[in-house]
Design an enzyme around this catalytic site. Structure first.
Site, PDB file in Angstrom:
ATOM      1  N   THR A  12      48.492  32.220  -4.667  1.00  0.00           N
ATOM      2  CA  THR A  12      47.903  32.457  -5.987  1.00  0.00           C
ATOM      3  C   THR A  12      48.785  31.855  -7.057  1.00  0.00           C
ATOM      4  OG1 THR A  12      47.252  34.128  -7.618  1.00  0.00           O
ATOM      5  CG2 THR A  12      48.962  34.774  -6.091  1.00  0.00           C
ATOM      6  N   ASN A  14      48.438  33.151 -10.124  1.00  0.00           N
ATOM      7  CA  ASN A  14      48.403  34.205 -11.139  1.00  0.00           C
ATOM      8  C   ASN A  14      49.657  35.090 -10.997  1.00  0.00           C
ATOM      9  OD1 ASN A  14      47.904  36.810 -12.269  1.00  0.00           O
ATOM     10  ND2 ASN A  14      45.757  36.280 -12.454  1.00  0.00           N
ATOM     11  N   GLY A  16      50.527  37.854 -12.416  1.00  0.00           N
ATOM     12  CA  GLY A  16      50.244  39.295 -12.349  1.00  0.00           C
ATOM     13  C   GLY A  16      49.925  39.712 -10.924  1.00  0.00           C
ATOM     14  N   LYS A  17      49.060  38.922 -10.280  1.00  0.00           N
ATOM     15  CA  LYS A  17      48.721  39.210  -8.877  1.00  0.00           C
ATOM     16  C   LYS A  17      49.969  39.078  -8.009  1.00  0.00           C
ATOM     17  CE  LYS A  17      44.093  37.115  -8.512  1.00  0.00           C
ATOM     18  NZ  LYS A  17      43.378  36.038  -7.791  1.00  0.00           N
ATOM     19  N   ASP A  74      41.085  36.976  -4.080  1.00  0.00           N
ATOM     20  CA  ASP A  74      40.073  36.618  -5.069  1.00  0.00           C
ATOM     21  C   ASP A  74      39.514  37.920  -5.597  1.00  0.00           C
ATOM     22  OD1 ASP A  74      38.995  34.114  -6.253  1.00  0.00           O
ATOM     23  OD2 ASP A  74      37.124  35.197  -5.933  1.00  0.00           O
ATOM     24  N   GLY A 156      45.281  40.516 -17.185  1.00  0.00           N
ATOM     25  CA  GLY A 156      43.819  40.378 -17.170  1.00  0.00           C
ATOM     26  C   GLY A 156      43.119  41.417 -18.037  1.00  0.00           C
ATOM     27  N   ASP A 158      43.170  44.628 -17.683  1.00  0.00           N
ATOM     28  CA  ASP A 158      43.778  45.964 -17.577  1.00  0.00           C
ATOM     29  C   ASP A 158      43.716  46.784 -18.879  1.00  0.00           C
ATOM     30  OD1 ASP A 158      44.299  45.792 -14.893  1.00  0.00           O
ATOM     31  OD2 ASP A 158      46.407  45.265 -15.107  1.00  0.00           O
ATOM     32  N   HIS A 183      41.847  48.120  -6.805  1.00  0.00           N
ATOM     33  CA  HIS A 183      41.148  47.281  -5.818  1.00  0.00           C
ATOM     34  C   HIS A 183      42.167  46.535  -4.934  1.00  0.00           C
ATOM     35  CE1 HIS A 183      42.146  45.382  -9.523  1.00  0.00           C
ATOM     36  NE2 HIS A 183      41.715  44.181  -9.198  1.00  0.00           N
TER      37      HIS A 183
HETATM   38  P1  ITT Z   1      44.372  32.514  -8.354  1.00  0.00           P
HETATM   39  O1  ITT Z   1      42.986  31.954  -8.077  1.00  0.00           O
HETATM   40  O2  ITT Z   1      45.419  31.457  -8.427  1.00  0.00           O
HETATM   41  O3  ITT Z   1      44.716  33.638  -7.436  1.00  0.00           O
HETATM   42  P2  ITT Z   1      43.098  33.525 -10.770  1.00  0.00           P
HETATM   43  O4  ITT Z   1      43.576  34.367 -11.905  1.00  0.00           O
HETATM   44  O5  ITT Z   1      42.331  32.283 -11.114  1.00  0.00           O
HETATM   45  O6  ITT Z   1      44.365  33.160  -9.836  1.00  0.00           O
HETATM   46  P3  ITT Z   1      40.722  34.729  -9.607  1.00  0.00           P
HETATM   47  O7  ITT Z   1      39.904  33.494  -9.608  1.00  0.00           O
HETATM   48  O8  ITT Z   1      40.660  35.653  -8.420  1.00  0.00           O
HETATM   49  O9  ITT Z   1      42.270  34.417  -9.780  1.00  0.00           O
HETATM   50  O10 ITT Z   1      40.348  35.547 -10.925  1.00  0.00           O
HETATM   51  C1  ITT Z   1      40.804  36.853 -11.056  1.00  0.00           C
HETATM   52  C2  ITT Z   1      40.632  37.316 -12.507  1.00  0.00           C
HETATM   53  O11 ITT Z   1      40.066  38.618 -12.494  1.00  0.00           O
HETATM   54  C3  ITT Z   1      41.995  37.449 -13.169  1.00  0.00           C
HETATM   55  O12 ITT Z   1      42.379  36.233 -13.812  1.00  0.00           O
HETATM   56  C4  ITT Z   1      41.744  38.594 -14.127  1.00  0.00           C
HETATM   57  O13 ITT Z   1      41.124  38.117 -15.290  1.00  0.00           O
HETATM   58  C5  ITT Z   1      40.752  39.469 -13.364  1.00  0.00           C
HETATM   59  N1  ITT Z   1      41.473  40.475 -12.574  1.00  0.00           N
HETATM   60  C6  ITT Z   1      41.612  40.528 -11.204  1.00  0.00           C
HETATM   61  N2  ITT Z   1      42.368  41.556 -10.834  1.00  0.00           N
HETATM   62  C7  ITT Z   1      42.746  42.179 -11.962  1.00  0.00           C
HETATM   63  C8  ITT Z   1      43.552  43.288 -12.247  1.00  0.00           C
HETATM   64  O14 ITT Z   1      44.175  43.962 -11.265  1.00  0.00           O
HETATM   65  N3  ITT Z   1      43.702  43.645 -13.507  1.00  0.00           N
HETATM   66  C9  ITT Z   1      43.112  42.975 -14.505  1.00  0.00           C
HETATM   67  N4  ITT Z   1      42.354  41.900 -14.343  1.00  0.00           N
HETATM   68  C10 ITT Z   1      42.165  41.490 -13.075  1.00  0.00           C
END
Ligand code: ITT
Length: 216
Positions: A12, A14, A16-17, A74, A156, A158, A183
């Site tokens: 990832t 991201n 935060g993730k 995802d 995100g 949150d 989740h």
């Molecule tokens: P990667 O694909 O590189 O993992 P991304 O941010 O593009 O990063 P996603 O396509 O899965 O990932 O989009 C997830 C979005 O959903 C994320 O950017 C947040 O806006 C939201 N999201 C997911 N989990 C969240 C959480 O625990 N808290 C808040 N927002 C969350």
């Protein structure tokens, strides 16, 4: 490859993730690497129609390119009054390269005067090996969308996602508190519960280096 030398790459971009996943896996005997630990890697195209498809695309692509087991996430926010949107488009709801704040502002604008504020975060975790086979874990967490952001933690959506059982938004929880109910935390709980089996599975699936060539 033994249990102690196993490396898993978190697929990832991201942050935060990444920090939530790292924290959830920190007590296990595996070396966790980020995409930043490697040189430039081509971007995976996330053009699936579901969380499941996109999670698999990210994990299998990364595992194949790096030759290592890769774990992707995802996830997104599904809002009842918006027919499940932003869903798989959560990261770019307010446009390509939108910031978390811009996405929250758009969400609140789209829900202006809307009485039904029910929403759920969904997450699919995919763990793939370089041959392309993968394991999948998924979970969901329900809450309601507030009318304005509250709290500083997390990432995100949150600050606008209120979790009634704890009477707080996800941005008011510590990482540990959030992971207990979120989740992502619930999906990774399943992975942690069957950790030994998963490691055995990975070791069976990883390509074995031949020690010598057979004579033709
Ligand atoms: P990667 O694909 O590189 O993992 P991304 O941010 O593009 O990063 P996603 O396509 O899965 O990932 O989009 C997830 C979005 O959903 C994320 O950017 C947040 O806006 C939201 N999201 C997911 N989990 C969240 C959480 O625990 N808290 C808040 N927002 C969350």
């Amino acid at each position: 490859m033994t249990i102690n030398s196993l490396t898993i790459v978190i697929a990832t971009r991201n942050p935060g993730k990444t920090s939530e996943i790292r924290d959830l896996l920190k007590d296990f005997p595996i070396e966790i690497k980020n995409l930043d630990d490697f040189g430039p890697i081509p971007e995976v195209v996330e053009d699936g129609d579901t969380f499941d498809e996109n999670a698999y695309k990210k994990s299998s692509f990364t595992a194949r390119i790096l030759g290592l087991p890769a774990l992707s996430d995802d996830s997104g926010l599904c809002v009842e009054a918006l027919d499940g949107r932003p869903g798989i488009y959560s990261a770019r709801y307010a446009g390509e390269n939108a910031t978390d704040e811009e996405n929250c502002v758009k969400l609140l604008a789209d829900l202006k005067d809307q009485k039904n504020r029910n929403a759920a975060f969904e997450c699919v975790i995919s763990l793939a090996v370089p041959t392309g086979v993968a394991l999948t874990y998924e979970a969901r967490c329900e809450g309601v969308i507030l009318e304005s952001p509250v709290g500083e933690n997390g990432f995100g959506y949150d600050p606008v996602f209120f979790y009634p059982a704890l009477n707080k938004t996800f941005a008011q929880l510590t990482r540990k508190e959030k992971s207990r109910v979120s989740h992502r935390g619930k999906a990774l709980y399943e992975f942690r519960e069957e950790f030994d089996k998963v490691i055995k599975w990975i070791n069976q699936q990883m390509p074995v280096e031949e020690k010598f060539q057979c004579k033709e």
